[in-house]
Structure formats: structure tokens, C-alpha cells
Scaffold this active site. Sequence first.
Site, short mmCIF file in Angstrom:
data_model
loop_
_atom_site.label_atom_id
_atom_site.label_comp_id
_atom_site.label_asym_id
_atom_site.label_seq_id
_atom_site.Cartn_x
_atom_site.Cartn_y
_atom_site.Cartn_z
N CYS A 644 0.82 -1.20 0.00
CA CYS A 644 0.00 0.00 0.00
C CYS A 644 0.86 1.26 0.00
O CYS A 644 0.48 2.28 -0.58
CB CYS A 644 -0.95 -0.01 1.19
N HIS A 810 -2.00 1.10 7.46
CA HIS A 810 -2.29 1.18 6.03
C HIS A 810 -2.02 2.58 5.51
O HIS A 810 -2.20 3.57 6.23
CB HIS A 810 -3.75 0.79 5.79
N ASN A 835 -8.32 4.46 -2.00
CA ASN A 835 -7.63 3.26 -1.57
C ASN A 835 -7.04 2.55 -2.79
O ASN A 835 -7.27 2.95 -3.93
CB ASN A 835 -8.61 2.34 -0.83
#
Length: 1031
Positions: A644, A810, A835
Site C-alpha cells: 500500500c 495502512h 484506496n
Amino acid sequence: MICPIFFLYIINVLFTQYFIKCEGNKVTVISHNNGHNDNLDVNKNGVISQENVFDTSESLNLPSNKKVGSDDLNTTTISFTVPDNLENEVKVVSSSESGKGATVSHTKVTSEGLSDTQPNVTQSVSSSTHTPGSLDSTMSTEQHSSVSQSSLPTESSSETLNKATVPEIPIQINSGLLKNYNGVKVTGSCGSYFRVYLVPHILIYALTKYSVIQLESLFNDNARIDVEHKGELQNKCSEGYHFKLVVYITHNVLNLKWKTYKPNEESKSEDSDVRKYRIPKLERPFTSIQVYTANSKAGVIETKNYNIRTDIPDTCDAIATDCFLNGNVNIEKCFQCTLLVQKKDKSHECFKYVSSEMKKKMNEIKVKAQDDFNPNEYKLIESIDNILSKIYKKANKPFEISKDLINLEDLDYQFKNELLEYCKLLKKVDTSGTLEEYELGNAEDIYNNLTRLLKSHSDENIVTLQGKLRNTAICIKNVDEWILNKRGLTLPSESPSESSSKSDSYLNTFNDKDKNEDKDDMSKNSKEEFKNDDKENSDDQNNNDSNKKDDENNINNGDTNYVYDFDDDDYDNNSYEKDMYESPIKENKNGVIDLEKYGNQIKLKSPYFKNSKYCNYEYCNRWRDKTSCISQIEVEEQGNCGLCWIFASKLHFETIRCMRGYGHFRSSALYVANCSKRKPIDRCEEGSNPLEFLRILDEKKFLPLESNYPYSYTSAGNSCPKLPNSWTNLWGDTKLLFNKKVHRYIGNKGFISHETSYFKNNMDLFIDMVKREVQNKGSVIIYIKTQDVIGYDFNGKGVHSMCGDRTPDHAANIIGYGNYINKKGEKRSYWLIRNSWSYYWGDEGNFRVDMLGPKNCLYNFIHTVVFFKLDLGTIHVPKKKSWKKNVYFLRHNPDFMYSLYYNNYEPETSQDFESENDYDNAFVHGQSNESDETNKEGKNVHNSVEKKIQILHILKHIKDSQIKRGLVKYDNINETKDEHTCSRVNSQDAEKYEECKKFCLTKWNECKDHYSPGYCLTDLYKGEDCNFCYV
């Protein structure tokens, strides 16, 4: 004089969608939304709004002996409201139902004060009883005519419009066209918010509660000016006062006259505040003046369009007007669609007013959107539709009404096979490789995963659910494993001495040479003009890295602009705002301010004040602008790998490149992953952070295109590739700029980090800082906590109010922001977050969270915000022309109607008139009171805190003393933010409206990517009852 009975008969025959009663000098017009009989709601909050329509004579730019704003004609028009609960609605009948019984309120038209030569005012309504693409009929009514009421129902009828006495809500805004001037007069009570749009060049915003009036010049990069920048207004709004704003143009000068007064004491009040602004010579003249108002208590938004000049043929103008009256927010697209549906030849005169792109793609547009699908796509679409029709108990009713899911024991053999076949098809069309890695579930697993997701999206329509069923997680046997390896963030150390990783030490190491270079760069930057334009993708594709650096001798040749980064130290002393308004705006000897010069001055002052209708201080979502560079950046799918931090970093880097004019070229995430110095086995399983992203690229001095080195998470463990000569280098000569560490953020080379815990007592500053960075760089990187909070079934459509955690896991990106109203009736603000879990997760890969979150959170949901500090080098950016030729149909930003309603909304927890000092606090983040939704830890939060608000949009077109009306009803005000919505479907037959809307919803995903979705839907429909061009 009494109207003949046969006249009523003719009216009923010609206008089956409207019930019109004339009695003496009274005229009543009731219209249905887009021709459908949907039981329009009128409740106890019904309001009758009054408008002053003035004579629109042709001697418009000449001085007049008549007092500006004096009125010749008063008309009163009925307005309707949408109650909170549509189930308890009062039915409004059309003329075809008039025999069943209905009573109506009246529209009063007085003729007092009309001159002998004044033409009769005609009131007409946008008719929905036409074939798709046909023009509206108009209805003329003699001012002194009436009809017998023998055919009308009595008030005792069982289906009366007003079953009880309807209290009148105080009128907030009245507006009217000035006689002998290009202008309008707007009056009302202090506290309201409205906008005046001098089409197509100037927008005026009036927030009367704070006596704030702003001008936005659309011909000069949206430069906005506050009228008080010249000097403080003498007329101030306060509780119980009324206002009058007169806006008119004479000899290329825009005149504003502002006055406040107590009711019935206007003549005794002080003199008006007057402001004058010079307008440059523009290619296109002013064609109309629009006034936008809203009544939040009544649930009504009203748009009035006063036509002052028509610069296109009547046939083409009629099509555009038809699109406007049906609520379309993109007139050009609707205009083009109508020409296609009417099968006009390219030689038709109206084709002169469409884009050159549309002309070139004429034949391509007429090809169905789904012709490009592969056979498996067809099968998957059919399978999804079958599942959605069977998964609910009441499958025989319209889809939106049935939300009761069938039980597991209700699954028959056929449906189980349908679920298994659906997952096989999804695996074939999925390009992420997710279903190659995980074990597919059986029919029971798929049912459990599917129903869990549908319960989280119980309020969504079929369009949303069709997309949600493309989420591959639904088919995984152990669905909770889907998210485990998607989290991959580890926090960097704060200093070299504390550093536990080589990347942290590397980026904290600098010397005097670094500092001197950065100082020189910043010194040079301060002398140059900042230009942070989104460059259209079509032009961007012609750029390559060879033109990053141009000859220094060309910098000041006047034909180009050069783009640099700027010093973020400005945040420490807020100099980015102080420098803007440190001295009053200069005016000439006649008291006139030059708008063009002011716009140029703003651009020279600071890059932060580059305004855009898609990204300004109150609202930002550049992905809504399909012509922008940033909108070409796709939602990524990181797959079953904790990278990520790479995807968040590369999106931030790509938006910076767009904002600096380099264009969008998708960069390779796999290159960064495989050039990491960590062990291959650790790359997916152990997290990292953006510092490593910068270290790798700064060392390699290379970043290839995605097409050079495509991403697959299964390949994130290979060795760093050798660089073929054919690969493109997106990194080029990029330098990391150093920003010293100060009290509240961590500074590294090319990297600045702000932790929200340091701003706990001053979140306004944090919010302001992030907004400015998003405006300037297109995005920021954020660290958040997702464990036990966000899963595969997360609903990204609503706004979530969630707490954060001490340790984030994250990395994602803030790409925008906006305002909303929560279920408690409080005014709030949200972050728009992207995202990297695929387009079909959340809301097309995004989700929204409340900026402040619940009360008493130990940590904000945004743990840390990060942005890069890079020198990309100078580039050649051609100067934009002040106006594009053949742009005849402008469009507002998606948030235009919502923000109009939002600014008129009074929080239910606070109805008091606010002082001027409160404006500064409210302006920072738009929040009213703290929300206390959700629990302290923020666990398992899936419910949206956003209030669902039903809205009726009333549209009025005033031309040649005639008024045409249109009505559009939205079940949720958020629909007004969408460029397309099936609520605007038009039906030739009132009884066919629901069928048309359902067809639009069902087929939307097949047409949404078509150049003209409305034409695509029309082509698929085959019938003649529906018009989809207005969607």
C-alpha cells in the site's frame, strides 16, 4: 371576463401533464417531475415564493431615467416541498386526473403598472408530453381571463392537495430582471445564501448572514475577489434585517449595489455600498443571468434563468432550454445527445455548437457501448442481474423496494449453480489475479459473503450493486483473509539517531550543499510566476521527458509559464494568506477595479489561490473533471501484497506531475517493489512507508512506465530489472528538496510528515493545511488504521465517522474534500480518500470520512499526513486563452447545487443568528458541532452518518416576458453531485416514467462509459416512451 369552457377542454387535451386554472387575474400551474405521475409531495411546510419579473426591453445598455430596480410586474408562483418521508405524501394530480378531485393554490398575476405597450406575460411549463428530442410546447394565458369551476373538484374531495391549512414559510429570496439594464435585483431576509451567475463569465456568491459577497471571474482562472477587499461594507446584515443587491452591467463595467435595512424602513436606511469592476473584452457576450436560491426547510432548490441575449439560432436555443428545464447539469452533453437522437445531419446548423471531438467521433458514438465487451462480460452481466433478481424475497416488485434477503435454506439447486457459475465468470474477467491465489468458496460461502455485502449496502440502488458484485472477495472461501496482506505500513523513525532502517537514515542525511541548492531553488521560485494548471490529457500525451528542461533564456519571453514547487515553510506563519490581502485592491480614479489585472495579481502572489470549479476551498474532486490530467489516474489494485505504501506514494507523485503540467503517465509499482533492498520474501509480508519509495527512486534515478514493467503482485519478489533503452524514465532529473524539522512535523529530504496528535487542540490549522496541499499537489498520503474497521464489504457511498488508532497499519491518499449534513442535522465536512483495493471496492475505489470524527476519540482517523517536496524541473506550459471558441454550454462543478443547499441550511442544534466572528471559524472546515457517532475505538463501523435529504429542483426560464418551468425531484440530494442520474429521465407517458427510470438504472453500467450515455440508453431501449438525454 370569463374563459369559455371549451378553452379549458383544449388545455386539457394539449397539456395532459399540467392542471391549469385561470380565474379572473389568477393563474395556477402545477407541473409533474419530468412527466411522471409520482405522487409529488406537498406537506405542511409548503411555501409560496414571490418573484419580481421586470420588463426586458431591448434598450439594455442605455441609461434610463427610471430608478434601477423599479418593477413593472409582480408574479407569484407556487413552489412545492419534499417531506422527509415520502410514504406520507399528498398527491398532486395532473390534468388527466382532474376528474378524481383536487384543489390547488393559485398563482396571482397583477397587471398594475404595465404600460400600454407592455406585452402580456405568458406563463408556460416545460412540457413532458413530447417525443424524445422534441421541443416544449408553450401555453399562453390571457391576464384577465377565467374559466368556470364546474369541472373542478371541491375542497371536500378525498384527494385534495391541501388537506389542512398550510402555514406559509417566510420568503427568503426574491429576484427580478431590471428594465433597461443588463442586470437583476435580489432582495430577501438576512441570513440566506444565494448566487448570481452572469452567464458565462462571472459568478457572484452572497452569504448574507456574514455580509460576505464574492465575485469569481471565470475568464481569468477563476480568480475570486471579496467586495470588502476594497474597503469594509457600511451596510451589514444582522438579525431581523433585509437586504437588496442590484447587479447590472453598463459599458463593460459590472456594478454592484448592496443595501441592508429593517423591514418597511428601506427609504430611511443609509446609502448603498457600491462596487464597480472593469470587465475585459471577451469573445462571447453575456447571454443570460441566473439566480440560484434554496429553502432548506422546504427542501427546494430554485434556478431562474433570465435570458438577455440569444447568440445561437432559435432551434438550437430551444434544445438547450429543454435540457436546462429538465435539470441537466451538462447542457452540452444533453444538446449533443438530442441531435443524435433526432438523427440530425452534421450539416445541421446546431452542429456548429458542439465540440470538434463529437463531430470527429460521430460514427463511433453511434456504435453501442457494449459492442466492445467480450462474451464473458455479457455472461457476467446477465449472471449478476439474475442473482440480484433472486436474492431478494420480493423479486416480482421493483428492485429498489425489495430489500428482504432470502434465507440460506431458500437456496435451490438452480440458484446454487448460478452462484458458482457467477464466480467462475468473475475469475475469467478479473485481471487482478486475486481468485488465482485464493480458494474459491462453495455456494454457501458465496451466499454468506454476498448477503453480508448487500446488508452493508441496503440503501443503494441497482447501479451501485451491479458494480459491488464485481468485487472478487465475494467468491473467496475464507473472505476475511482477503484483507490480511493488503495492510503494509510501518512508521518511519523520527530522527537519524532513532532510525532503525537504512531508508530513514539515508533521507535524513544531508549537507550544506543540499541546503544551499534548496535555498537557491526557492529563491528562484519566488521570482517566477506560479502556474499549477491541470493540463488536458490530449495535450499531455504529446509531452515527454525531453521537454522538462527548457532554455533558461526563454523564461521571461512572455509566451510561456514555468512551474516550480514552493516553500512549505509558509505554513508556519500563514504567510500564504497574509501576503494575499496585505494591502487593499487598487482602483482607478473612477473607483473601478480591473478584474483582469486582479486575477493576474492573485496568480503572482501564491499558487495556493489557483481556484477551480472542481477544486476550491470548500469542495475538491478533480476526478469529476473528465478532461483533466488527474482524472486519467486509475484506481489501483495492489492484490494480495502489503505494498500500500508504494501505491499511495506513486499516486501522490503522479498527481504532483499532473499539477505541474507534465501530464499523466502511469508509473510502475512493481519496479519500486523489486528494487527494494529487502529480502524478496519480505516484500509482500513486511510493510514499509513512503520514505523507502523516495530512497529507491533517488538512488536509481529511474521510474519506468507501468507498460514497461506491468504490476502483478505475484511478481513482487523478483530481482530489480535491467533497464532497456526503450523504457521511459518518469523520474528524470527530479530532486528531493530538504525541509528542516520544526516543532510539529518531521522533515526529511523530499518528505514532510504531520501527525494529527500534534494538532489535537488546533484541528482547524491541520484541516486548512491539508486542503491547501490537495489544492496544490492534487493529493496527500495518509496513514490510517484498517484492522477491525474496514473490510471487503465497506460501504464507500456514505460518510463514516470513525476514530483512529495509536498505530496505523495502512497507507492511502486524500484526493478531495467537501461538506455534508449528518443525521443529527449538523453541518460537517469530510475527506475523500482513495484506496488501492480495486475500482469495485468502496465507492469506485474511494470512501469518505468525517474530518473530525466522533467526540472524545483518542486519535483522529487520519493518523498522519505526508506530502512530497520535489523539484521536477522547469517545463513549458503554453498560456491558456481567456476563452475557448465554440464553448456555448457551460457546466457547474458537481458540488454546485449541494453547496447552495448546504450554505442555506440552518443546523438543527443551533438556529441563532451568528456573528461575523463566527464566519472565520465556520469557513475553516464547515463543521457545526462535534459528532458523537460510533464508539471510541471505531470498531466495525459501517453505517453512514450522512443524512438522506430529498430535494425538489424548480427551474424557470424567463424569455420575452414568458416563463417556462421545469421540476425535477431527487430522492437524495447527493444525486445533484452526479453528472448523470436516472432521476432526470423524461417520459412521454406519465405512467411509463417508473419503467423508464428502472430501465435506466438497470442498463446504466452498460452505458456509463459511452461518449453519450443518454444516446446509448436510447439505442438500447428501442421504444418511444422514454427520453434519456437528460440523465
